[in-house]
Design an enzyme around this catalytic site. Structure first.
Site, PDB file in Angstrom:
ATOM      1  N   GLY A   1      -0.474   0.972   2.677  1.00 27.94           N
ATOM      2  CA  GLY A   1      -0.060   1.526   3.703  1.00 27.94           C
ATOM      3  C   GLY A   1       1.812   1.185   3.578  1.00 27.94           C
ATOM      4  O   GLY A   1       2.382   2.428   4.223  1.00 27.94           O
TER       5      GLY A   1
ATOM      6  N   LYS B   1      -8.554  12.099   4.233  1.00 29.77           N
ATOM      7  CA  LYS B   1      -8.195  12.677   5.303  1.00 29.77           C
ATOM      8  C   LYS B   1      -6.496  12.513   5.499  1.00 29.77           C
ATOM      9  O   LYS B   1      -6.020  12.320   4.926  1.00 29.77           O
ATOM     10  CB  LYS B   1      -8.365  11.943   6.295  1.00 29.77           C
ATOM     11  CG  LYS B   1     -10.068  11.540   7.088  1.00 29.77           C
ATOM     12  CD  LYS B   1     -10.178  10.811   8.055  1.00 29.77           C
ATOM     13  CE  LYS B   1     -12.027   9.741   8.137  1.00 29.77           C
ATOM     14  NZ  LYS B   1     -11.601   9.376   9.601  1.00 29.77           N
TER      15      LYS B   1
ATOM     16  N   ARG C   1      -2.689  -9.316  -7.154  1.00 31.35           N
ATOM     17  CA  ARG C   1      -2.184  -9.560  -6.363  1.00 31.35           C
ATOM     18  C   ARG C   1      -1.537 -11.172  -6.335  1.00 31.35           C
ATOM     19  O   ARG C   1      -0.173 -11.275  -5.850  1.00 31.35           O
ATOM     20  CB  ARG C   1      -2.205 -10.073  -4.691  1.00 31.35           C
ATOM     21  CG  ARG C   1      -2.540  -7.908  -4.251  1.00 31.35           C
ATOM     22  CD  ARG C   1      -3.156  -7.645  -3.010  1.00 31.35           C
ATOM     23  NE  ARG C   1      -3.093  -6.001  -2.496  1.00 31.35           N
ATOM     24  CZ  ARG C   1      -3.264  -5.575  -1.659  1.00 31.35           C
ATOM     25  NH1 ARG C   1      -3.723  -6.581  -0.552  1.00 31.35           N
ATOM     26  NH2 ARG C   1      -3.528  -4.635  -1.092  1.00 31.35           N
TER      27      ARG C   1
ATOM     28  N   GLY D   1      -3.209   1.728  -2.326  1.00 29.99           N
ATOM     29  CA  GLY D   1      -4.648   2.196  -2.494  1.00 29.99           C
ATOM     30  C   GLY D   1      -5.808   2.099  -3.246  1.00 29.99           C
ATOM     31  O   GLY D   1      -5.601   1.581  -4.144  1.00 29.99           O
TER      32      GLY D   1
END
Length: 420
Positions: free
Chosen positions: A400, A223, A36, A377
């Site tokens: 996100g 999920k 990053r 992610g």
């Protein structure tokens, strides 16, 4: 998405305040992965090369309040002493980040003791021509993440004093209405950095707005609940949808198949059933696993067995997709001109159960004349681990944020930027 970038504004002789995403993994005060930091270098170098008077960088690093509370509770439970300042220095203070940035730039990077305040004010005024100052972790100030807009704006106004132009290059935080991402843009001309520009170009323009077809999406991870909105949005855009990972077992359960002790969200079964129905009605083929690699315990060393779909015993849990599923998923990718992937299709952090995810990563990398986008992610970690990162069109720095953009949401940090 047409937002002004740092190219569209004259930075010569100006003080630049830049929000970057230096939320890097840390261990014992050492940066573990500087991806990053490297991603922000083009924007940093550009403003300096264009003759900016000074550059003030700001970023968060983890969630100090939440993480400290967890660490303190863990220490108490284990009967161990807890040194909060030592913990913060090892996990949340920006000194190691500043040192790593200086190493990458080959140039001095000074560190302010706080994100704002008298001492920081003085350091900003003392920055030499072309100098760089990085502020301490923005999340050491409660106003940064406050739910009170007035508190966020107060901090944003204080930060705005450190620059003449605000450059937001932190796509990974663009989905948050924070003082350093959105509020500060109310007090300065605000433009996108090069990383932000690239993220918007790929995720909005090439995925959401006008993807080349056939468009195939792969959604994995644990999920369904965390991916409902993106699944529903993609069903209006894709030609084919592949669902893998732990979330696939909720869909298989919705189809009435035996999933044994595999991960399932009981309260999401009806939702999964509705998504399957919507895909059918929209004539979109939704691919699910047809065979599995299973174990009787969630462990890296657990004995692995191969079973066909519907044949998972009550004591077994799915850990990866099987060889027939790999071939089926690879077949769904053939001819694709756009691929969006978010979430691994198995427990790839355990080598024994990484074959499915690694195989899909390699298949995506080998697609000819195809725009391939990895949506942040764990998928990024999987792509890096597989060694094919250089053959992917774009790897998003924001998990996100990338999902919310693909869902069709307005990202506050993007909306605050000037339109072209």
């Amino acid at each position: 998405m047409k937002k002004k970038t740092v190219r569209d504004i004259d930075v010569r002789g100006k003080r630049i305040l830049m929000r970057v995403d230096f939320n890097v993994p840390m261990k014992d005060g050492v940066v573990q992965d500087d991806t990053r930091i490297k991603a922000a270098l083009p924007s940093i170098k550009y403003v300096l090369e264009q003759g900016a008077k000074s550059l003030v960088l700001m970023s968060h690093l983890g969630d100090p309040k939440k993480d400290t509370l967890k660490a303190k509770e863990k220490a108490a439970k284990e009967g161990k002493p807890f040194d909060e300042q030592k913990y913060l220095a090892a996990k949340h203070k920006m000194a190691p980040v500043a040192a790593q940035l200086a190493k990458l730039l080959g140039k001095e990077v000074k560190l302010a003791p706080a994100c704002m305040g008298p001492e920081t004010d003085a350091m900003v005024k003392a920055i030499p021509q072309g100098g760089i100052l990085i502020l301490e972790n923005t999340r050491f100030h409660k106003e940064e993440t406050s739910k009170d807009a007035a508190e966020r704006e107060k901090m944003g106004k204080a930060l705005a004093q450190y620059g003449d132009i605000f450059v937001n290059d932190a796509f990974g935080s663009a989905h948050r209405s924070h003082a350093s991402t959105e509020a500060v843009a109310k007090f300065l001309p605000a433009v996108a950095g090069f990383l932000m520009e690239k993220e918007l170009d790929y995720l909005h323009d090439k995925i959401v707005d006008s993807p080349a077809r056939p468009f195939v999406a792969i959604i994995g991870g644990a999920k369904v609940s965390s991916k409902i909105a993106v699944l529903e949005s993609l069903l209006t855009k894709v030609d084919r949808l592949i669902v893998g990972g732990g979330m696939a077992y909720t869909f298989l359960k919705a189809k009435g198949l035996s999933i044994g002790a595999s991960l399932v969200e009981a309260d999401m079964i009806d939702t999964a059933r509705k998504i399957l129905q919507k895909a059918y009605e929209s004539h979109i083929y939704l691919y699910l696993p047809i065979d599995h690699i299973v174990t009787t315990e969630f462990s890296a060393d657990a004995e692995a067995k191969h079973v066909a779909r519907g044949n998972i015993n009550p004591e077994q849990m799915g850990m990866d997709i099987g060889p027939m599923t790999i071939e089926k998923f690879k077949g769904a990718l053939v001819g694709a001109k756009t691929v969006f992937w978010n979430g691994p299709v198995g427990v790839f952090e355990f080598p024994k159960f990484a074959n499915g995810t690694m195989s899909i990563a390699k298949a995506i990398a080998e697609l000819p004349d195809c725009v391939t986008v990895i949506g942040g992610g764990d998928s990024v970690a999987a792509v890096n681990k597989s060694g094919i990162a250089s053959r992917i069109s774009h790897i998003s720095t924001g998990g996100g944020a990338s999902l919310e953009l693909v869902e069709g949401k307005v990202l506050p940090g993007v909306a605050a930027l000037l339109d072209k």
